[in-house]
Write an enzyme that holds these catalytic residues in place. Sequence first.
Site, short mmCIF file in Angstrom:
data_model
loop_
_atom_site.label_atom_id
_atom_site.label_comp_id
_atom_site.label_asym_id
_atom_site.label_seq_id
_atom_site.Cartn_x
_atom_site.Cartn_y
_atom_site.Cartn_z
N LYS A 20 0.86 -1.18 0.00
CA LYS A 20 0.00 0.00 0.00
C LYS A 20 0.90 1.24 0.00
O LYS A 20 1.75 1.39 0.86
CB LYS A 20 -0.90 0.02 1.23
CG LYS A 20 -1.90 1.16 1.22
CD LYS A 20 -2.80 1.12 2.45
CE LYS A 20 -3.86 2.20 2.36
NZ LYS A 20 -3.29 3.55 2.21
N ASP A 22 1.44 5.21 0.35
CA ASP A 22 0.83 6.33 1.06
C ASP A 22 1.05 7.61 0.27
O ASP A 22 2.02 8.33 0.47
CB ASP A 22 1.46 6.45 2.45
CG ASP A 22 0.67 7.37 3.36
OD1 ASP A 22 -0.43 7.77 2.97
OD2 ASP A 22 1.16 7.67 4.47
#
Length: 313
Positions: A20, A22
Amino acid sequence: MLASTGDLPTDDENWAYEFKWDGARAIGYWNSSTWRLESRNLLDVTAKYPELEDVGESLGPGDVILDGEIVALDEKGRPSFQRLQHRMHAGSDFLHHARRTPVQYFIFDVLWANGESTIRLPYTRRREILDGLGVRHPCSRVPPTFAHRGEDLLKAAADHGLEGIIAKQLNSRYEPGVRSASWRKIKLVLEQEFVVGGYLVEKHGRGGLGSLLLGCHDANGVLHYVGNVGTGWDERTRHGLLVLLRRLERPLSPFAQPPSRSAYHVAPRLIVRVEYRRWPQDGQVQQASYKGLVDDRPVGDVVCQAAKLQRPR
């Protein structure tokens, strides 16, 4: 297409996993001559990122539509949303900001290629097409995907200080504008976007910003107070936030249940991203830390889980 929040899938064999990132979501459009980056709220942000202006040329001939994340990396090569703030809210002199805080465009999906839409194709086929584009650019890359290795990748994310991973069903189609159960965020650090409905000044100081009052909407669009955040910023950021808040002051609280008589009320126009450690049911966000302003979506999109809302006493 947006990811839902959840746990690692139990049917690991049906999923692929990615780290993931950011950053700020962006769709990239290339028509063989012109490259354009569009934010989540459909704003053209191409000029803000001059180091990405020739990404399209690395794709060669043919129209292509890509989905990805604009990220600013820290000294250890990890995405830092706080660093990205300087680029997202830069008003001018984009070349100067690009030299000081360069960004990367991490591409993870393709929506159009070879003269046709790819959104109805399964995830595995879209990844094959994406890898086949052969993206070669110093400020853009296609991060790897890992099938059937959820636990291993989550551990790797923790070891490298990343915020989590994304699980994607192997046979899933791309669903534009939908927060889908076919994509799942598994977070190591809890994070949420909140609407700012007010603020407190320092108790012992010179009237500087003490904390932000955070809120989120229920299913009926009512804004509820869910806690405060008063850490995570430097003096420059704190001063800049206070300037913005003073411009938005108003006499009445926007929250359904005003939390504090000593608070300054503001029009609910600012969205902030916040990390936190706990959010008990019927309680408030705890051990919260400010990460930055968010400007790529409408305030009304900030909706919280109903079970988390602070109920009237």
